[in-house]
Design a protein around this motif. Structure first.
Motif, PDB file in Angstrom:
ATOM      1  N   HIS A 141       0.838  -1.175   0.129  1.00 22.25           N
ATOM      2  CA  HIS A 141       0.016   0.008   0.059  1.00 22.25           C
ATOM      3  C   HIS A 141       0.832   1.289  -0.218  1.00 22.25           C
ATOM      4  CE1 HIS A 141      -2.964   2.930   1.433  1.00 22.25           C
ATOM      5  NE2 HIS A 141      -3.905   2.241   0.978  1.00 22.25           N
ATOM      6  N   THR A 161      -6.724  -8.057  -1.946  1.00 24.03           N
ATOM      7  CA  THR A 161      -5.870  -7.511  -0.701  1.00 24.03           C
ATOM      8  C   THR A 161      -5.786  -8.390   0.268  1.00 24.03           C
ATOM      9  OG1 THR A 161      -7.987  -6.595   0.297  1.00 24.03           O
ATOM     10  CG2 THR A 161      -7.031  -5.143  -1.594  1.00 24.03           C
ATOM     11  N   ASP A 163      -3.999  -8.435   4.074  1.00 28.53           N
ATOM     12  CA  ASP A 163      -3.529  -7.967   5.342  1.00 28.53           C
ATOM     13  C   ASP A 163      -2.381  -8.911   6.112  1.00 28.53           C
ATOM     14  OD1 ASP A 163      -3.162  -6.862   8.019  1.00 28.53           O
ATOM     15  OD2 ASP A 163      -5.010  -6.161   8.257  1.00 28.53           O
ATOM     16  N   THR A 170      -9.053 -10.378   0.924  1.00 22.81           N
ATOM     17  CA  THR A 170     -10.457 -10.053   0.426  1.00 22.81           C
ATOM     18  C   THR A 170     -10.201  -9.995  -1.024  1.00 22.81           C
ATOM     19  OG1 THR A 170     -10.873  -8.659   2.429  1.00 22.81           O
ATOM     20  CG2 THR A 170     -12.088  -8.190   0.341  1.00 22.81           C
ATOM     21  N   ASP A 210      -5.947   4.755  -2.156  1.00 18.22           N
ATOM     22  CA  ASP A 210      -7.270   4.770  -1.751  1.00 18.22           C
ATOM     23  C   ASP A 210      -8.172   4.270  -2.739  1.00 18.22           C
ATOM     24  OD1 ASP A 210      -6.806   6.689  -3.817  1.00 18.22           O
ATOM     25  OD2 ASP A 210      -8.031   8.384  -2.351  1.00 18.22           O
ATOM     26  N   ASP A 225     -13.234   0.458  -5.044  1.00 21.48           N
ATOM     27  CA  ASP A 225     -12.827   0.956  -3.618  1.00 21.48           C
ATOM     28  C   ASP A 225     -12.773  -0.293  -2.891  1.00 21.48           C
ATOM     29  OD1 ASP A 225     -13.059   2.072  -1.399  1.00 21.48           O
ATOM     30  OD2 ASP A 225     -14.994   2.807  -1.098  1.00 21.48           O
ATOM     31  N   HIS A 226     -11.529  -0.409  -2.471  1.00 19.60           N
ATOM     32  CA  HIS A 226     -11.024  -1.686  -1.883  1.00 19.60           C
ATOM     33  C   HIS A 226     -11.584  -2.054  -0.480  1.00 19.60           C
ATOM     34  CE1 HIS A 226      -7.746   0.130   0.482  1.00 19.60           C
ATOM     35  NE2 HIS A 226      -7.567   0.746  -0.640  1.00 19.60           N
ATOM     36  N   LYS A 227     -11.949  -0.783   0.182  1.00 19.63           N
ATOM     37  CA  LYS A 227     -12.551  -0.993   1.334  1.00 19.63           C
ATOM     38  C   LYS A 227     -13.841  -1.279   1.438  1.00 19.63           C
ATOM     39  CE  LYS A 227      -9.464   2.761   3.583  1.00 19.63           C
ATOM     40  NZ  LYS A 227      -9.482   4.290   4.107  1.00 19.63           N
ATOM     41  N   SER A 228     -14.657  -0.773   0.378  1.00 20.56           N
ATOM     42  CA  SER A 228     -16.016  -1.439   0.561  1.00 20.56           C
ATOM     43  C   SER A 228     -16.217  -2.628  -0.535  1.00 20.56           C
ATOM     44  CB  SER A 228     -17.099  -0.230   0.090  1.00 20.56           C
ATOM     45  OG  SER A 228     -16.758   0.232  -1.114  1.00 20.56           O
ATOM     46  N   ASN A 229     -15.275  -2.753  -1.269  1.00 23.36           N
ATOM     47  CA  ASN A 229     -15.132  -3.718  -2.159  1.00 23.36           C
ATOM     48  C   ASN A 229     -16.098  -3.780  -3.008  1.00 23.36           C
ATOM     49  OD1 ASN A 229     -13.662  -5.985  -3.020  1.00 23.36           O
ATOM     50  ND2 ASN A 229     -15.032  -7.521  -2.050  1.00 23.36           N
TER      51      ASN A 229
END
Length: 559
Positions: A141, A161, A163, A170, A210, A225-229
């Motif tokens: 990142h 992605t 972690d 994900t 982002d 948007d990788h946070k909300s996928n």
């Protein structure tokens, strides 16, 4: 009726390829003296069999992944090995290496399906996890100085992605699902043409991490948007060919794609580089399309605009490892043909400015130096070639205000050019205030880096870390200009006896073993003419002395 016989390439004493280039290209080749791009092989590095390379943000360190699972870090200023990262649990070939933002960490992906995060200074392993598929590429990142999140592109599954702190993954969507909610499809889903949506798939972060830009096998760029996928925009590629590579420029203003239709495309990023996700959400709110697919395409057209297309219209070659220069003014791409080490260079206007021809070894990876006009390429033999400008040394001595002319120029002198002017009058015309204090403490910003890239925490160099009891393996060869001129940048002593049919079959034909019995040495340069004459004189004297001694010995034996 007049008949004209076509002129062959042999009549013009040109090879067929150069003849076609000169006859069919409408745009003339740009003068190389006007371009700030590499021209010749300066030297090459050897350390085992290297597979992939990556510069840190300053360009002072070069990381290279090897076939034995190790990662070697070169000091690019001295061309010496600064550190070797070796994991006893990994003996498979390295597929990609990636530096963190400030150079404190390196992410290494390997063919044994592993991802390993290293501490560069300490040389210690921070985290390691194993995926279900081999990661062909992995990127940290870019928005964090000590990242644990990365983006992995496996061999036969969708990008994900990862972690590394929690060992969680994900999977990112590679197409709209049947319900149209933009979630990731299952692996058994197929496209309408029967092809798998996962082979191959390329992905990359934007400048601040982002958003993720994914290129799928349907010839689409998905903005995620990788946070909300969730998919936020779709940009169709002309022709709809499979996207093999997708890369952002250093400044985040341009996006490059490499497709199966043998075309490299550059898109201009219409969103602001900072707060890109916020601007994207505002664009989505302003779009009035009812159909979801058309709405996503409308949003995509507001995010990316096709800027240039690059291809070789004559040979129609596939491209390998294309990338931008550090200032985004140049685009390079390697030829994917077997047994060919060619690097094409274009300017941002779309003109082909240079074709670099290296040894008869396939090219597998490329990287442009972040600051200087230097390119490193990795060959199938595992060598890293360093391409640089061909600088001509000029030892002419002139006054500081004189310059050397290439040809005669007409000069019109000013009317008062040779008038006598008193020193006091010169001082009166000066606007310099001698009472002003001179600032010697403020460090000027490097124009090659943006404000966000400037940091005092960056690791630029590493202290030498010799390994006791381990013989040195690295060799640096400096290729002389005369040797390059003789081979015309098309052959190399490394590949004269080497047969590369997809694998390296005879690594013992390296010049390091041919000329020096495999002995390791640091740096070898071409001696001057005076040194050669001096050496020749000293060789003749011992030979004549040896003949005299042998004659005396024969006379004594006869008596």
């Amino acid at each position: 009726m007049l008949l004209f016989r076509p002129i062959s390439a042999e009549v013009l004493n040109l090879d067929s390829y150069s003849f076609e280039i000169k006859c069919m290209m409408n745009v003339p080749i740009i003068d190389p003296l006007q371009g700030d791009f590499p021209e010749v092989i300066d030297e090459y590095l050897e350390y085992g069999v290297m597979k992939c390379v990556a510069f840190n943000r300053r360009g002072t360190l070069l990381a290279a992944g090897c076939s034995d699972g190790s990662c070697v870090i070169w000091d690019f200023e001295t061309r010496g090995v600064a550190k070797e990262l070796r994991d006893k649990d990994c003996v498979a070939a390295i597929t990609s290496v990636c530096w963190s933002k400030h150079g404190h960490r390196i992410l290494v992906s390997a063919a044994d399906k592993s991802l390993t995060l290293w501490d560069v200074v300490q040389g210690e392993k921070i985290a390691r996890m194993t995926l279900q598929q081999t990661p062909l590429q992995a990127r940290l990142h870019p928005g964090s100085s000590t990242p644990y999140m990365c983006l992995a592109c496996p061999l036969s599954s969708a990008p994900m992605t990862v972690d590394l702190n929690t060992a969680s993954t994900t999977v990112l969507p590679v197409s709209l699902s049947d319900t149209g909610n933009g979630t990731a499809p299952q692996s058994h889903n197929k496209f309408s043409d029967g092809s798998s949506p996962f082979t191959p798939t390329a992905a990359c972060f934007n400048k601040y991490g982002d958003l993720v830009y994914v290129g799928n096998s349907k010839g689409e760029i998905l903005i995620i948007d990788h946070k909300s996928n969730h998919i936020r925009g779709i940009v169709p590629i002309p022709g709809g060919s499979v996207i093999k590579n997708i890369i952002f420029s250093r400044n985040g203003q341009y996006l490059l794609t490499n497709s199966n239709d043998r075309t490299i495309r550059v898109y201009e990023n219409l969103l602001p580089v900072k707060d890109e996700l916020k601007a994207l959400n505002e664009t989505i709110c302003k779009t009035d399309e009812q159909d979801e697919v058309e709405k996503l395409k409308a949003v995509g057209s507001s995010c990316l605009s096709l800027f240039r297309e690059f291809q070789d219209s004559i040979t129609k070659v596939h491209w390998k490892a294309p990338c931008f220069s550090g200032d985004s003014e140049w685009v390079i791409g390697g030829s994917a043909s077997k047994g060919e080490h060619k690097i094409y260079t274009w300017d941002r206007a779309g003109h082909l400015v240079k074709i670099l021809e290296g040894p008869k070894e396939a090219l597998i990876d490329l990287a442009w130096h972040p600051v200087h006009p230097v390119v490193v390429s990795v060959s199938l033999a595992g060598l890293v070639y360093i391409w640089a400008k061909d600088h001509t040394e000029n030892w002419s001595a002139f006054a500081p205000d004189f310059k050397e002319l290439e040809e005669n120029e007409e000069y019109i002198e000013r009317e008062d050019e040779f008038d006598l002017v008193l020193e006091t009058e010169k001082m009166k015309d000066s606007d310099i205030n001698e009472d002003d204090e001179i600032d010697i403490m403020t460090v000027e910003r490097d124009p090659a880096f943006s404000d966000s890239d400037m940091s005092q925490d960056d690791i630029s160099y590493l202290p030498p870390d010799p390994s006791p009891g381990v013989p040195e393996q690295q060799d640096i060869r400096v290729l002389s200009t005369s040797k390059l001129e003789d081979t015309d940048q098309s052959t190399s002593p490394l590949s004269e006896d080497m047969e590369l049919n997809g694998h390296l079959t005879n690594h013992e034909s390296s010049p390091l073993n041919e000329d020096f019995g495999g002995a390791s040495f640091k740096r070898k340069r071409k001696p001057s003419e005076k040194v050669l004459e001096f050496q020749a004189e000293h060789v003749k004297k011992p030979l004549s002395k040896m003949k005299t001694d042998s004659n005396l010995l024969e006379a004594g034996t006869a008596s």
